[in-house]
Design a protein around this motif. Structure first.
Motif, PDB file in Angstrom:
ATOM      1  N   ALA A 446      49.389  33.090  92.948  1.00  0.00           N
ATOM      2  CA  ALA A 446      50.693  33.485  93.310  1.00  0.00           C
ATOM      3  C   ALA A 446      50.662  32.858  94.875  1.00  0.00           C
ATOM      4  CB  ALA A 446      51.058  34.982  93.473  1.00  0.00           C
ATOM      5  N   ARG A 447      51.966  32.392  95.255  1.00  0.00           N
ATOM      6  CA  ARG A 447      52.185  31.798  96.725  1.00  0.00           C
ATOM      7  C   ARG A 447      53.184  32.472  97.360  1.00  0.00           C
ATOM      8  NH1 ARG A 447      53.548  26.717  95.616  1.00  0.00           N
ATOM      9  NH2 ARG A 447      55.800  26.720  96.415  1.00  0.00           N
ATOM     10  N   ILE A 448      52.958  32.699  98.717  1.00  0.00           N
ATOM     11  CA  ILE A 448      54.087  33.272  99.588  1.00  0.00           C
ATOM     12  C   ILE A 448      54.263  32.017 100.375  1.00  0.00           C
ATOM     13  CG2 ILE A 448      54.648  34.750 101.088  1.00  0.00           C
ATOM     14  CD1 ILE A 448      52.560  36.620  99.948  1.00  0.00           C
ATOM     15  N   ASP A 449      55.619  31.622 100.561  1.00  0.00           N
ATOM     16  CA  ASP A 449      56.202  30.501 101.342  1.00  0.00           C
ATOM     17  C   ASP A 449      57.053  31.137 102.552  1.00  0.00           C
ATOM     18  OD1 ASP A 449      54.979  28.597 100.119  1.00  0.00           O
ATOM     19  OD2 ASP A 449      56.611  28.417  98.610  1.00  0.00           O
ATOM     20  N   VAL A 450      56.860  30.754 103.858  1.00  0.00           N
ATOM     21  CA  VAL A 450      57.559  31.111 104.902  1.00  0.00           C
ATOM     22  C   VAL A 450      58.102  29.590 105.484  1.00  0.00           C
ATOM     23  CG1 VAL A 450      57.728  32.218 107.133  1.00  0.00           C
ATOM     24  CG2 VAL A 450      56.231  32.933 105.529  1.00  0.00           C
ATOM     25  N   LEU A 451      59.400  29.531 105.333  1.00  0.00           N
ATOM     26  CA  LEU A 451      59.808  28.176 105.562  1.00  0.00           C
ATOM     27  C   LEU A 451      60.862  28.384 106.889  1.00  0.00           C
ATOM     28  CD1 LEU A 451      59.841  28.184 102.203  1.00  0.00           C
ATOM     29  CD2 LEU A 451      60.479  25.839 102.529  1.00  0.00           C
ATOM     30  N   ASP A 452      60.896  27.446 107.612  1.00  0.00           N
ATOM     31  CA  ASP A 452      62.206  27.448 108.871  1.00  0.00           C
ATOM     32  C   ASP A 452      62.551  26.080 109.040  1.00  0.00           C
ATOM     33  OD1 ASP A 452      60.595  26.362 111.320  1.00  0.00           O
ATOM     34  OD2 ASP A 452      59.098  27.862 110.517  1.00  0.00           O
ATOM     35  N   ASN A 453      63.679  26.203 109.945  1.00  0.00           N
ATOM     36  CA  ASN A 453      64.205  24.928 110.416  1.00  0.00           C
ATOM     37  C   ASN A 453      64.123  24.721 111.791  1.00  0.00           C
ATOM     38  OD1 ASN A 453      65.921  26.541 110.831  1.00  0.00           O
ATOM     39  ND2 ASN A 453      67.959  25.627 110.022  1.00  0.00           N
ATOM     40  N   GLY A 454      63.024  24.963 112.210  1.00  0.00           N
ATOM     41  CA  GLY A 454      62.910  25.162 113.976  1.00  0.00           C
ATOM     42  C   GLY A 454      62.196  23.918 114.485  1.00  0.00           C
ATOM     43  N   GLY A 509      60.469  18.701 114.980  1.00  0.00           N
ATOM     44  CA  GLY A 509      61.812  18.489 115.035  1.00  0.00           C
ATOM     45  C   GLY A 509      62.683  19.118 113.816  1.00  0.00           C
ATOM     46  N   ARG A 510      62.139  19.095 112.616  1.00  0.00           N
ATOM     47  CA  ARG A 510      62.692  19.643 111.421  1.00  0.00           C
ATOM     48  C   ARG A 510      62.298  20.754 110.997  1.00  0.00           C
ATOM     49  NH1 ARG A 510      62.599  14.640 107.231  1.00  0.00           N
ATOM     50  NH2 ARG A 510      63.890  16.007 106.064  1.00  0.00           N
ATOM     51  N   GLY A 511      61.190  21.202 111.205  1.00  0.00           N
ATOM     52  CA  GLY A 511      60.752  22.824 110.708  1.00  0.00           C
ATOM     53  C   GLY A 511      59.410  22.667 110.110  1.00  0.00           C
ATOM     54  N   SER A 512      59.025  23.997 109.529  1.00  0.00           N
ATOM     55  CA  SER A 512      57.583  24.061 109.295  1.00  0.00           C
ATOM     56  C   SER A 512      57.587  24.866 107.920  1.00  0.00           C
ATOM     57  CB  SER A 512      56.780  24.547 110.064  1.00  0.00           C
ATOM     58  OG  SER A 512      56.795  24.098 111.408  1.00  0.00           O
ATOM     59  N   ARG A 513      56.438  25.060 107.104  1.00  0.00           N
ATOM     60  CA  ARG A 513      56.248  25.979 105.887  1.00  0.00           C
ATOM     61  C   ARG A 513      54.898  26.131 105.756  1.00  0.00           C
ATOM     62  NH1 ARG A 513      56.070  23.884  99.856  1.00  0.00           N
ATOM     63  NH2 ARG A 513      53.909  23.611 100.287  1.00  0.00           N
ATOM     64  N   PHE A 514      54.729  27.520 105.834  1.00  0.00           N
ATOM     65  CA  PHE A 514      53.318  27.820 105.708  1.00  0.00           C
ATOM     66  C   PHE A 514      53.123  28.517 104.307  1.00  0.00           C
ATOM     67  CE2 PHE A 514      53.786  27.773 110.380  1.00  0.00           C
ATOM     68  CZ  PHE A 514      52.609  27.616 110.734  1.00  0.00           C
ATOM     69  N   SER A 515      52.095  28.446 103.664  1.00  0.00           N
ATOM     70  CA  SER A 515      52.091  29.041 102.414  1.00  0.00           C
ATOM     71  C   SER A 515      50.626  29.777 102.401  1.00  0.00           C
ATOM     72  CB  SER A 515      52.039  27.784 101.399  1.00  0.00           C
ATOM     73  OG  SER A 515      53.346  27.078 101.276  1.00  0.00           O
ATOM     74  N   LEU A 516      50.832  30.954 101.735  1.00  0.00           N
ATOM     75  CA  LEU A 516      49.666  31.773 101.373  1.00  0.00           C
ATOM     76  C   LEU A 516      49.507  31.793  99.879  1.00  0.00           C
ATOM     77  CD1 LEU A 516      50.241  34.653 104.087  1.00  0.00           C
ATOM     78  CD2 LEU A 516      49.186  32.517 104.532  1.00  0.00           C
TER      79      LEU A 516
END
Length: 672
Positions: A446-454, A509-516
């Motif tokens: 299982a994966r938890i994704d936290v995405l942002d356009n920061g 400049g486009r954002g990040s995605r952290f996945s657990l």
């Protein structure tokens, strides 16, 4: 009657010992600054010089490349700085010409050091000294053509850097290195006499510092040469002994074959043990250095809100004395904000320290991972709204996603990632700042994704962002952007949990995605139920009014502040400074307490366990306890009652919430 003077005290007062120590220190200084004598045998001296050049050939090559990089960086600095400076702008062409000449010289030098012939002593010294003298001449020329005071502040320090390189990185003979330093100082003095190279004050200051650099550098260079000569002599002696040993082994022949095999095995084991010991020593040194850096950064960051808190309190006191009560109220609010920041930082540092020290033992169970995602979103949605950030969830609607993990620490990791994404939202973009938290399942994971356009994270910072107190795009250390510990805690949590891992994908400049990622499990009876909805502060305050609490705290400051807080909440209480006073209160009270608040470790080796056991004996049944302590949670032994543990420092809201939770839990149990 004269008393006998102890032999140790007499030796301390003996001036002969002090003079002997002074002579010994002076002799050591003279030895360290004296040029090592060459070997008496010229052939042996030549062999040593060739061995020395070959031994440090790779390091010298790397140093030459480093010099080229640094000189090129200064070229860029000169171009950007001189172009903006109206005083220096007239010399821009000359300075850049000298810088490019230095680049050309270093390129030629790098080409020469990369050739096989550079391994010989004569070639190596010729190439290195040509480069050093050439750069020193270029720097002196730049000092000469640059107007004061910029010739001293911008370019004279380049002489120190060049001397530093030739004294330390190139492992020259101390006599040659000292000659370079003396020639450089003489050139500066001559230029000062002839063309007035620097202002008088700058000249004497620069010459003083250069003299210190030459003296210290010569001492380092002489020591390094002396160590190299001693090591070469030792290696030759060792080689000679090894030759004798081999000849002795050959003479023994076949009779010693079994002994030789046993000896080789023992040598291999010894070498392996020595290598392992060296690795452990290096690892210990690295850990100690990292710990020192961490403590230094933590101390610095803890002092900031503490300093602000002291200033706000003093300003509030002055405002009260002047009758400015509105201003005093505002300053007290700022005190509360500083206190919250201080408590948040201290708790984060303690959590990270506990995680990295291995004192936290994960409590694994199977639960629906969507639950901790929803809780983190509910907790942080007001914060996102205050920042103008849209927080979205993408969760599987029908199937539950059960994982085996520690719900508390995994929830902390998710909350930290979501909080970071909100803090670093890019409000300058045309699109609205958005943070998306999603759950994805595969066959086994299982994966938890936290995405942002920061703002995104440059690839160069992917490893650094997980280090304590490191923050991208926050050089001013604005506490509104966080403490720099969130990702460190996330990394420590994921390292602690079995079969868990963290992945980062980001573009600046486009954002990040952290996945657990974590192991996927089937539904289980121990799936935790959802938490009760959050209560408001007013509701918690109403539930505490009229309650009776026993407070056991041996720290006077903590006890007084807690008493003041309980009084403001309308809580009735009796407080004890030690276990004996607590025992006297239990013998005289006429009302069964709703709750006992106690520190874990008291005086006279008493703990919260004795507090809970005594209340059960004296009152006839257990009373719920709230342990507020600075002890690590993992060291708290089970009590003889229903209890919760809070780690100091505790915010008033958190203390009130835990008090209400324990009291209502006890009421529900009594009703059932």
């Amino acid at each position: 009657m004269k008393m006998a003077v102890p032999r140790r005290a007499a030796s301390v007062r003996n001036p002969g010992i002090l003079s002997a120590a002074a002579r010994e220190a002076g002799a050591s200084l003279v030895r360290n600054l004296s040029i090592p004598a060459p070997f008496s045998d010229p052939a042996l001296e030549r062999q040593f010089l060739e061995d020395h050049s070959q031994r440090f050939c790779a390091f010298r090559r790397a140093s030459a490349l480093l010099a080229l990089v640094i000189w090129t960086c200064f070229l860029w600095w000169d171009f950007s700085f001189v172009r903006r400076n109206t005083t220096l702008n007239v010399r821009l062409t000359d300075i850049l010409a000298l810088r490019f000449a230095g680049v050309a010289l270093l390129i030629v030098m790098v080409a020469l050091v990369l050739r096989p012939s550079f391994r010989t002593h004569a070639t190596a010294h010729r190439v290195i000294l040509t480069g050093i003298y050439g750069l020193l001449a270029l720097i002196l020329t730049m000092v000469a053509i640059t107007p004061a005071p910029y010739n001293y502040t911008q370019y004279f320090i380049g002489l120190y850097l060049s001397l530093f390189f030739q004294f330390s990185f190139f492992y020259l003979r101390s006599r040659v290195a000292l000659s370079v330093g003396i020639v450089t100082m003489a050139s500066v003095v001559l230029a000062q006499i002839t063309i007035h190279l620097l202002n008088t004050e700058d000249f004497f200051a620069g010459l003083f510092y250069m003299f210190n650099v030459v003296v210290v550098g010569h001492g380092v260079c002489a020591h390094a040469e002396r160590v190299s000569r001693e090591r070469y002599s030792s290696e030759r002696a060792l080689a000679s002994l090894n030759d004798e040993l081999r000849r002795a082994n050959v003479s023994l022949g076949r009779k010693n074959r079994e002994l030789e095999v046993s000896k080789k095995d023992q040598e291999n084991k010894t070498n392996a043990l020595l290598a392992l010991r060296e690795q452990q020593m290096i690892a210990a040194q690295t850990a100690s250095r990292d710990k020192s850096n961490f403590l230094a950064a933590a101390t610095h960051d803890l002092r900031q809100p503490m300093h602000a808190l002291n200033l706000f309190l003093q300003a509030a006191a002055e405002a009260i004395r002047n009758g400015e009560f509105a201003q005093a109220e505002r300053l007290m609010s700022e005190c509360g904000r500083s206190s919250v920041i201080l408590a948040r930082l201290l708790n984060a540092v303690l959590d990270l320290s506990r995680l990295e020290s291995g004192r936290v033992v994960p409590r694994y169970h199977v639960f629906d991972v969507r639950q901790i995602v929803e809780e983190a979103a509910a907790q942080l949605r007001p914060f996102a709204m205050s920042r103008g950030v849209e927080l979205r969830l993408r969760l599987p609607k029908e199937d539950i996603v059960c994982v085996r993990s520690d719900a508390h620490w995994l929830g902390r990791a998710v909350a930290n990632l979501v909080s970071n994404a909100i803090k670093y939202a890019d409000k300058n973009k045309a699109s609205k700042p958005t943070v998306i938290v999603g759950v994805v399942r595969s066959a086994t994971r299982a994966r938890i994704d936290v995405l942002d356009n920061g703002i995104g994270i440059p690839a160069d910072y992917f490893d650094a962002i997980f280090q304590p107190f490191f923050q991208v795009d926050n050089p001013e250390q604005d506490r509104d952007k966080g403490l720099g510990l969130g990702l460190s805690i996330v990394n420590a949590v994921m390292s602690m949990l079995d079969q868990h891992r963290i992945e980062l994908k980001s573009t600046a400049g486009r954002g990040s995605r952290f996945s657990l990622e974590m192991p996927l499990c089937g539904p289980s009876p121990d799936t935790p139920s959802g938490r009760s909805p959050a209560r408001s502060d007013a509701a918690d305050a109403a539930r505490l009014a009229g309650r009776y609490v026993l407070l056991v705290e041996d720290d006077g400051l903590v006890r007084s502040s807690t008493e003041a807080l309980l009084s403001q909440w309308g809580v009735l209480y009796d407080s004890a400074a030690n276990f004996e006073e607590y025992e006297e209160i239990l013998a005289t009270i006429e009302r069964f307490p709703d709750l006992i608040i106690t520190d874990f470790r008291l005086r006279d080796s008493k703990t919260a366990r004795e507090v809970a056991m005594l209340s059960a004996v004296k009152l006839g049944r257990p009373c719920p306890c709230l342990v507020v302590t600075g002890e690590p949670t993992a060291t708290i032994v089970p009590l003889a009652c229903d209890h919760d543990v809070l780690s100091k420092p505790v915010s008033p809201a958190e203390l009130r919430r835990e008090m209400v939770t324990l009291i209502e839990r006890e009421c529900m149990a009594a009703t059932a």
